[in-house]
Design an enzyme around this catalytic site. Sequence first.
Site, PDB file in Angstrom:
ATOM      1  N   ARG A 147     -10.435   3.223   0.555  1.00  0.00           N
ATOM      2  CA  ARG A 147      -9.426   4.175  -0.200  1.00  0.00           C
ATOM      3  C   ARG A 147      -8.959   3.540  -1.623  1.00  0.00           C
ATOM      4  O   ARG A 147      -8.107   2.782  -1.541  1.00  0.00           O
ATOM      5  CB  ARG A 147      -8.314   4.283   0.744  1.00  0.00           C
ATOM      6  CG  ARG A 147      -7.100   5.237   0.360  1.00  0.00           C
ATOM      7  CD  ARG A 147      -5.961   5.760   1.121  1.00  0.00           C
ATOM      8  NE  ARG A 147      -4.809   6.438   0.754  1.00  0.00           N
ATOM      9  CZ  ARG A 147      -5.003   7.623   0.832  1.00  0.00           C
ATOM     10  NH1 ARG A 147      -5.835   8.351   1.143  1.00  0.00           N
ATOM     11  NH2 ARG A 147      -3.841   8.638   0.127  1.00  0.00           N
TER      12      ARG A 147
ATOM     13  N   SER B  24      -7.423  -1.217   0.879  1.00  0.00           N
ATOM     14  CA  SER B  24      -6.515  -1.620  -0.314  1.00  0.00           C
ATOM     15  C   SER B  24      -5.336  -0.703  -0.644  1.00  0.00           C
ATOM     16  O   SER B  24      -4.327  -1.134  -0.825  1.00  0.00           O
ATOM     17  CB  SER B  24      -7.245  -2.035  -1.485  1.00  0.00           C
ATOM     18  OG  SER B  24      -7.936  -0.856  -2.165  1.00  0.00           O
ATOM     19  N   ASP B  25      -5.712   0.556  -0.513  1.00  0.00           N
ATOM     20  CA  ASP B  25      -4.843   1.709  -1.091  1.00  0.00           C
ATOM     21  C   ASP B  25      -4.423   1.307  -2.354  1.00  0.00           C
ATOM     22  O   ASP B  25      -3.451   1.635  -2.860  1.00  0.00           O
ATOM     23  CB  ASP B  25      -3.748   1.769  -0.199  1.00  0.00           C
ATOM     24  CG  ASP B  25      -2.749   3.231  -0.315  1.00  0.00           C
ATOM     25  OD1 ASP B  25      -3.606   4.105  -0.789  1.00  0.00           O
ATOM     26  OD2 ASP B  25      -1.850   3.290  -0.419  1.00  0.00           O
ATOM     27  N   HIS B  26      -5.474   0.888  -3.077  1.00  0.00           N
ATOM     28  CA  HIS B  26      -5.512   0.787  -4.505  1.00  0.00           C
ATOM     29  C   HIS B  26      -4.837   1.801  -5.444  1.00  0.00           C
ATOM     30  O   HIS B  26      -5.639   2.816  -5.410  1.00  0.00           O
ATOM     31  CB  HIS B  26      -6.966   0.148  -5.106  1.00  0.00           C
ATOM     32  CG  HIS B  26      -6.800  -0.066  -6.825  1.00  0.00           C
ATOM     33  ND1 HIS B  26      -6.195  -1.435  -6.966  1.00  0.00           N
ATOM     34  CD2 HIS B  26      -7.169   0.396  -7.722  1.00  0.00           C
ATOM     35  CE1 HIS B  26      -6.327  -1.266  -8.402  1.00  0.00           C
ATOM     36  NE2 HIS B  26      -7.036  -0.490  -8.927  1.00  0.00           N
TER      37      HIS B  26
END
Length: 439
Positions: free
Chosen positions: A75, A319-321
């Site tokens: 993600r 990471s949900d960057h």
Amino acid sequence: MNIPVSPSVAHQPLALVNGRLVDGQTYDCVRGGILILDGKILDLGPEVAPKNLPVHSRVIDCGGDFIAPGLIDMRAFVGEPGGEHRETIATATAAAAAGGVTTILARPDTNPPVDEPAVVDFLLRRARDTGRVRLIPCAAMTQGLRGEEIAEIGLLQQAGALAFSDGAHSIANSRVLRRVLSYARDFDALIIHYAEDRDLAAEGVMNEGEFATRLGLSGIPREAEAIALDRDIRLVNLTGARYHAALVTTTLSLDIIERAKAAGLPVTAGTSINHLTLNESDIGDYRTFLKLAPPLRREDERRALVEALSSGLIDVIVSDHNPQDVETKRLPFAEAENGAIGLETMLAAGLRLVASGEVSLQRLIGAMTLRPAEILGLPQGRLRVGAPADVIRFDAEAAYVVDPSKLRSRSKNTPFDEATMEGRVKLTLVEGRIVFEEE
């Protein structure tokens, strides 16, 4: 060790020696090395040592550092197309390489969204031309991400999309989601859904509770996530489609996932490194870099997530960057955009859980490598003869202070601004090619 001799540098064996091998299944801090030839793992283990290598090999002495599979991030927002002011494929993959991430599943909520085969093709070509690591498109479930009409899942899959999601958009219409799941089942496609009841979340900006009240901020109840997730699981039971909960952040959701797995449903779940290592109190004096979606939860919820990770109930760490520029973060908390960058700090942040004894190193690495690979059907993410040589070397004890100005992402909205971290990636390989090496 039978290694063909070739005068070509392109076919020269590369050996990482004097390291500690760790992956999600086979190796747990085993002393040894890894031998790479033509982009694949040729041999690995204690026998890979300088005395056993042919003279034409290139040898890198790891000095006791860990050797692990490259991380797989399921993600991340990479900016292109349409969000180049926040991030580009070039900057996102440079950050990923420095953080040990060798495969990125790119979110589809771009501008235009990834709801046409031509956009999938654009991403693949841009990644080939400007990217340092593997980038795999995740295509939209619905046209325009509007949650109304199903996207052409079959055509998008043929174009190269590996999974389907509406990114940060949750499908409110249960009939539409049922149709998406039914259609995806026929193509054995993976659905990744961000579960949130938008009406219940309403205008909330952080976790509902005492802390939000003291800050004078509107809250988002835990039930906004749990209600949507429970609906999703019931539809999975109805359709039989493969389903991955993008971000699970509450004990209510953990209970739902546990019941689904106990019932044998094809369900997996992920959570972000932020929700595993931070809680709502870290917001402190309205720190907008910690305004996230879902919001950071209470400390008891964070601890429950860590326990679920350790037990295997949570499959994947992401990471949900989500890069945001200065104009959207340097605002009052309630007005700031959600999101934080995380590609470059995901591993180091996760190692905090190892240092505290909450999670084993093998389990942490497995949640960032093997499990995402298994869910996505990828050959990388493991230390195995014949697997792609997506490999990293890292020192789990190397301390440093996070300096946003030195991060490779275009945006600098890290929740770990000026935090002391332990765990530095020294080398990143993709198919045996060096894409990052510490100076």
